[in-house]
Write a protein that holds these residues in place. Sequence first.
Motif, short mmCIF file in Angstrom:
data_model
loop_
_atom_site.label_atom_id
_atom_site.label_comp_id
_atom_site.label_asym_id
_atom_site.label_seq_id
_atom_site.Cartn_x
_atom_site.Cartn_y
_atom_site.Cartn_z
N ARG A 112 -29.82 15.56 -82.64
CA ARG A 112 -30.42 15.49 -84.29
C ARG A 112 -31.74 14.95 -84.35
O ARG A 112 -32.32 15.40 -85.23
CB ARG A 112 -29.37 14.27 -84.96
CG ARG A 112 -28.05 14.76 -85.17
CD ARG A 112 -27.12 13.69 -86.07
NE ARG A 112 -25.82 14.45 -86.52
CZ ARG A 112 -24.79 13.73 -86.37
NH1 ARG A 112 -24.82 12.34 -85.75
NH2 ARG A 112 -23.63 14.08 -86.65
N LYS A 113 -32.13 14.08 -83.54
CA LYS A 113 -33.42 13.68 -83.41
C LYS A 113 -34.46 14.97 -83.13
O LYS A 113 -35.54 15.23 -83.96
CB LYS A 113 -33.81 12.58 -82.50
CG LYS A 113 -35.17 12.06 -82.57
CD LYS A 113 -35.45 10.87 -81.47
CE LYS A 113 -37.05 10.47 -81.87
NZ LYS A 113 -37.84 11.30 -81.85
N LYS A 114 -34.08 15.54 -82.00
CA LYS A 114 -34.93 16.69 -81.55
C LYS A 114 -35.06 17.84 -82.70
O LYS A 114 -36.12 18.58 -82.98
CB LYS A 114 -34.46 17.42 -80.33
CG LYS A 114 -34.72 16.36 -79.13
CD LYS A 114 -34.14 16.97 -77.86
CE LYS A 114 -35.25 17.46 -76.99
NZ LYS A 114 -34.93 18.04 -75.58
N ALA B 10 -27.00 12.48 -80.98
CA ALA B 10 -28.01 11.67 -81.53
C ALA B 10 -29.13 12.38 -81.03
O ALA B 10 -30.17 12.13 -81.71
CB ALA B 10 -27.73 10.20 -81.09
N ARG C 146 -34.75 17.23 -86.01
CA ARG C 146 -35.67 16.79 -87.00
C ARG C 146 -36.82 16.82 -86.68
O ARG C 146 -37.65 17.30 -87.73
CB ARG C 146 -35.20 15.15 -87.30
CG ARG C 146 -33.98 14.71 -88.08
CD ARG C 146 -34.00 13.60 -88.73
NE ARG C 146 -33.98 12.63 -87.70
CZ ARG C 146 -33.11 12.19 -87.05
NH1 ARG C 146 -31.71 12.63 -87.30
NH2 ARG C 146 -33.02 11.23 -86.37
N ASP C 147 -37.21 16.64 -85.40
CA ASP C 147 -38.67 17.01 -84.98
C ASP C 147 -39.16 18.15 -85.30
O ASP C 147 -40.41 18.46 -85.49
CB ASP C 147 -38.82 16.10 -83.51
CG ASP C 147 -38.75 14.74 -83.58
OD1 ASP C 147 -38.77 14.03 -84.41
OD2 ASP C 147 -38.58 14.27 -82.18
#
Length: 199
Positions: A185-187, A182, A189-190
């Motif tokens: 995935r966030k990193k 998780a 997307r950023d």
Amino acid sequence: MTGGLNVLKAKKPKPKKCPICKTKFTPDRPLQIVCSPLCANKYQKQQKENQQKQAEDESRRNWRKRKADAKPLSHWKNMTQRVFNDYIRARDRGNGCISCGIKNAVSFHAGHFRTTKAASQLRFNEDNVHLQCSACNVHKSGDIGPYRLNLIKKIGLERVMALESNNEEHRYTREELDGIRALYRKKLRDIEKQHLEAA
């Protein structure tokens, strides 16, 4: 004593909007929801359908959870590694291979300085993984000599030595892998958002 009972007037119910036909109506009873028996039948049918859908959704969620729980830990480790590697490739995009410096290779990997076999505890350590061309990573077994020299230039000798001296064994749990996945995935997307904004 003056006679006569005080008759309390009941409050007139406020008008409502029928959830079925959307017309405004004044309820006859306190708990009345719909405007007519026809709408009441439709409302009841709608409620049953909603309950059935919720039950089916719950059943699907339970089935997916049982299916996921049946998968071995190696599956979740591989899934997490894939997301982490995607992040490393995005992070180091345009930097070239950590070992040979090539910037136009056919394909790039997320190459581990210390391999996942030798040091699985560093599998998801960002200092330990960098962009590497497939030739260096696969055909030259990581091309570790130049990798180390360039890694020192990139992150400093102290951090490289910390990687080399880290021999603490670590067993990943499913929950831990879910959290790592998780996070990256966030990193990812950023980073992709930053690239889009810069383009």
